[in-house]
Scaffold this motif. Sequence first.
Motif, PDB file in Angstrom:
ATOM      1  N   HIS A 241       4.994  11.618  -2.580  1.00 25.85           N
ATOM      2  CA  HIS A 241       3.759  11.494  -3.354  1.00 25.85           C
ATOM      3  C   HIS A 241       4.010  11.756  -4.836  1.00 25.85           C
ATOM      4  O   HIS A 241       3.564  10.990  -5.702  1.00 25.85           O
ATOM      5  CB  HIS A 241       2.700  12.458  -2.805  1.00 25.85           C
TER       6      HIS A 241
ATOM      7  N   THR B 132       0.847  -1.186   0.000  1.00 23.98           N
ATOM      8  CA  THR B 132       0.000   0.000   0.000  1.00 23.98           C
ATOM      9  C   THR B 132       0.882   1.235   0.000  1.00 23.98           C
ATOM     10  O   THR B 132       2.086   1.167   0.292  1.00 23.98           O
ATOM     11  CB  THR B 132      -0.909   0.034   1.245  1.00 23.98           C
ATOM     12  N   LYS B 133       0.265   2.374  -0.265  1.00 27.30           N
ATOM     13  CA  LYS B 133       1.011   3.632  -0.260  1.00 27.30           C
ATOM     14  C   LYS B 133       1.618   3.875   1.117  1.00 27.30           C
ATOM     15  O   LYS B 133       2.761   4.318   1.234  1.00 27.30           O
ATOM     16  CB  LYS B 133       0.078   4.782  -0.649  1.00 27.30           C
TER      17      LYS B 133
ATOM     18  N   ASP C 208      -7.045  -3.248  -5.436  1.00 30.19           N
ATOM     19  CA  ASP C 208      -7.141  -3.122  -3.976  1.00 30.19           C
ATOM     20  C   ASP C 208      -6.280  -1.981  -3.429  1.00 30.19           C
ATOM     21  O   ASP C 208      -5.973  -1.926  -2.244  1.00 30.19           O
ATOM     22  CB  ASP C 208      -6.792  -4.444  -3.298  1.00 30.19           C
ATOM     23  N   ASN C 209      -5.859  -1.053  -4.306  1.00 31.15           N
ATOM     24  CA  ASN C 209      -5.076   0.137  -3.959  1.00 31.15           C
ATOM     25  C   ASN C 209      -3.652  -0.165  -3.502  1.00 31.15           C
ATOM     26  O   ASN C 209      -3.016   0.667  -2.876  1.00 31.15           O
ATOM     27  CB  ASN C 209      -5.785   1.006  -2.914  1.00 31.15           C
ATOM     28  N   ARG C 210      -3.129  -1.326  -3.809  1.00 30.04           N
ATOM     29  CA  ARG C 210      -1.723  -1.620  -3.561  1.00 30.04           C
ATOM     30  C   ARG C 210      -0.963  -1.367  -4.855  1.00 30.04           C
ATOM     31  O   ARG C 210      -1.513  -1.445  -5.939  1.00 30.04           O
ATOM     32  CB  ARG C 210      -1.528  -3.070  -3.115  1.00 30.04           C
ATOM     33  N   TYR C 211       0.326  -1.068  -4.708  1.00 29.22           N
ATOM     34  CA  TYR C 211       1.178  -0.826  -5.860  1.00 29.22           C
ATOM     35  C   TYR C 211       2.044  -2.052  -6.095  1.00 29.22           C
ATOM     36  O   TYR C 211       2.427  -2.767  -5.165  1.00 29.22           O
ATOM     37  CB  TYR C 211       2.068   0.398  -5.628  1.00 29.22           C
TER      38      TYR C 211
ATOM     39  N   SER D 275       4.131   5.779 -11.371  1.00 26.94           N
ATOM     40  CA  SER D 275       2.954   4.929 -11.537  1.00 26.94           C
ATOM     41  C   SER D 275       1.995   5.470 -12.584  1.00 26.94           C
ATOM     42  O   SER D 275       0.963   4.881 -12.833  1.00 26.94           O
ATOM     43  CB  SER D 275       2.210   4.770 -10.209  1.00 26.94           C
TER      44      SER D 275
ATOM     45  N   LYS E  93      -0.984   0.432 -10.105  1.00 30.54           N
ATOM     46  CA  LYS E  93      -1.850   0.346  -8.935  1.00 30.54           C
ATOM     47  C   LYS E  93      -2.856  -0.773  -9.161  1.00 30.54           C
ATOM     48  O   LYS E  93      -3.539  -0.816 -10.182  1.00 30.54           O
ATOM     49  CB  LYS E  93      -2.558   1.684  -8.718  1.00 30.54           C
TER      50      LYS E  93
END
Length: 159
Positions: free
Chosen positions: A116, A92-93, A134-137, A123, A131
């Motif tokens: 950021h 995740t971020k 599920d909002n993970r990179y 990305s 991304k």
Amino acid sequence: MRDIRDDLRERLAAIQTAFNAATEEHENQMIALQAGYRQKADALERERQAVLQLLKIEEARATSSGPSIARHPALPLSEFIITKLHTIGPMTKEQIRAEVDRAGYLEGEATGRTFHLTLMNISGAGGRISKLPDNRYIAQSRSDATLFSPSHPERHLMA
């Protein structure tokens, strides 16, 4: 046969004289050796005390002025993020930011905004990470050129 007792007494006296001379020479050498050792030991002790005093001063300065010297990470921030994603896998971020912070990238002039913007730049469309729903990179693929891969253009600079 002749009486040799007087010769033996003379020989014994000569041996005793030589023994006394050897003992005296040994004692003189020991005194000189100990004096040399003492001089070296005293000089080293004075130097040790001086360095200890400097260390105390520097420790007091470091604890009174907050964080001491900022770390300077070796990799560019973008390379660090990509390498972490390759190594650890999807994150995740917040997890990425924690890794970036732990590595010392957000000290000094660097801010969360720097993190950021870097994350968005790598990305974006055609970026090196993407991304997930599920909002993970995640890193695009392990065949992408990272600073640690043989095909990276700056790899030769590290050798």
